[in-house]
Scaffold this motif. Sequence first.
Motif, PDB file in Angstrom:
ATOM      1  N   GLY A  38      53.410  31.086  44.375  1.00 13.95           N
ATOM      2  CA  GLY A  38      52.094  31.624  44.690  1.00 13.95           C
ATOM      3  C   GLY A  38      50.964  30.635  44.559  1.00 13.95           C
ATOM      4  N   ARG A  39      51.270  29.360  44.363  1.00 13.30           N
ATOM      5  CA  ARG A  39      50.225  28.359  44.138  1.00 13.30           C
ATOM      6  C   ARG A  39      49.681  27.749  45.419  1.00 13.30           C
ATOM      7  N   VAL A  40      50.434  27.816  46.498  1.00  9.52           N
ATOM      8  CA  VAL A  40      50.031  27.128  47.720  1.00  9.52           C
ATOM      9  C   VAL A  40      49.556  28.139  48.759  1.00  9.52           C
ATOM     10  N   PRO A  41      48.296  28.082  49.168  1.00  9.23           N
ATOM     11  CA  PRO A  41      47.815  28.979  50.215  1.00  9.23           C
ATOM     12  C   PRO A  41      48.484  28.682  51.552  1.00  9.23           C
ATOM     13  N   PRO A  42      48.462  29.630  52.482  1.00 13.08           N
ATOM     14  CA  PRO A  42      49.039  29.396  53.806  1.00 13.08           C
ATOM     15  C   PRO A  42      48.382  28.200  54.500  1.00 13.08           C
ATOM     16  N   GLY A  43      49.208  27.438  55.215  1.00  9.90           N
ATOM     17  CA  GLY A  43      48.693  26.350  56.024  1.00  9.90           C
ATOM     18  C   GLY A  43      48.346  25.079  55.287  1.00  9.90           C
ATOM     19  N   ARG A  77      32.686  32.995  53.056  1.00 16.07           N
ATOM     20  CA  ARG A  77      33.253  33.018  51.703  1.00 16.07           C
ATOM     21  C   ARG A  77      34.260  31.899  51.485  1.00 16.07           C
ATOM     22  N   GLY A  78      35.354  31.871  52.244  1.00 14.33           N
ATOM     23  CA  GLY A  78      36.285  30.758  52.140  1.00 14.33           C
ATOM     24  C   GLY A  78      37.403  30.932  51.137  1.00 14.33           C
ATOM     25  N   ASP A  79      38.072  32.086  51.169  1.00 18.40           N
ATOM     26  CA  ASP A  79      39.232  32.317  50.299  1.00 18.40           C
ATOM     27  C   ASP A  79      40.447  31.631  50.919  1.00 18.40           C
ATOM     28  N   PRO A  80      41.042  30.624  50.237  1.00 20.41           N
ATOM     29  CA  PRO A  80      42.170  29.915  50.846  1.00 20.41           C
ATOM     30  C   PRO A  80      43.414  30.776  51.020  1.00 20.41           C
ATOM     31  N   PHE A  81      43.602  31.765  50.165  1.00 20.20           N
ATOM     32  CA  PHE A  81      44.804  32.593  50.272  1.00 20.20           C
ATOM     33  C   PHE A  81      44.693  33.623  51.397  1.00 20.20           C
ATOM     34  N   LYS A  82      43.482  33.805  51.913  1.00 16.40           N
ATOM     35  CA  LYS A  82      43.275  34.637  53.102  1.00 16.40           C
ATOM     36  C   LYS A  82      43.015  33.771  54.341  1.00 16.40           C
ATOM     37  N   GLU A  83      43.089  32.472  54.178  1.00 17.39           N
ATOM     38  CA  GLU A  83      42.805  31.502  55.254  1.00 17.39           C
ATOM     39  C   GLU A  83      41.456  31.758  55.908  1.00 17.39           C
ATOM     40  N   GLU A  84      40.446  31.980  55.069  1.00 20.38           N
ATOM     41  CA  GLU A  84      39.075  32.185  55.569  1.00 20.38           C
ATOM     42  C   GLU A  84      38.443  30.820  55.830  1.00 20.38           C
ATOM     43  N   ARG A  85      38.907  30.177  56.881  1.00 21.23           N
ATOM     44  CA  ARG A  85      38.439  28.824  57.192  1.00 21.23           C
ATOM     45  C   ARG A  85      37.172  28.856  58.054  1.00 21.23           C
ATOM     46  N   TYR A  86      37.195  29.687  59.091  1.00 26.16           N
ATOM     47  CA  TYR A  86      36.112  29.677  60.079  1.00 26.16           C
ATOM     48  C   TYR A  86      35.536  31.075  60.233  1.00 26.16           C
ATOM     49  N   ASP A  87      34.359  31.187  60.848  1.00 28.46           N
ATOM     50  CA  ASP A  87      33.633  32.448  60.847  1.00 28.46           C
ATOM     51  C   ASP A  87      34.293  33.542  61.674  1.00 28.46           C
TER      52      ASP A  87
END
Length: 198
Positions: free
Chosen positions: A15-20, A186-196
């Motif tokens: 669970g330590r590595v976010p997707p991508g 926001r930018g949650d890495p585990f939700k891959e919130e990279r772009y708007d």
Amino acid sequence: MLGKFFKKPDGDMGGRVPPGQALTTRFPVLTYGPTPRIEPNNVEIRVWGLAEETRFTWDDLMAMPQTTHTYDIHCVTHWSKFDTAWTGVTVPELMKRVTLKPGATHVMIHSYGGYTTNLSLEDFVRDLNLLAHTFDGAPLETDHGGPMRLVVPHLYFWKSAKWISGLEFMPHDEPGFWERNGYHLRGDPFKEERYDDD
């Protein structure tokens, strides 16, 4: 090809590595614009907006309790680095000395050089968040945000503003520099919130 300094993780590694993300042993330097060079004794963090205006000097910050945390960090450019050790003042410790006014829900982080990024108060006032001056036991290098940067390990690392200079408390969310240029608010890495549009 990831190159010799990056590798694909074996699954999510507990669970330590976010997707991508790929793992790195390096600490890549990513900065938009020129790198500000500030001497520690010139560091000052101004507080304003929906808070009683105040300023914290380097000496003020060094007189506060210092904390070391070790955690993983994740960059929106697809690299993650495990077990990074940071020392500084926790955001909750700083906030003991900040008087918010009614209606404050967000904070815009300001940096020397003009960079900004936004956070909700919920994301900002977390025990693991630091105003960090030391990385892996050594003074934080200028290229990595020294002499002091914000570290917000649960969000992509663009939220961990380098060369922090101010905290502007606000009654609503507003985009900072990268958020105005297409990054997620926001930018949650585990939700891959990279772009708007994510």
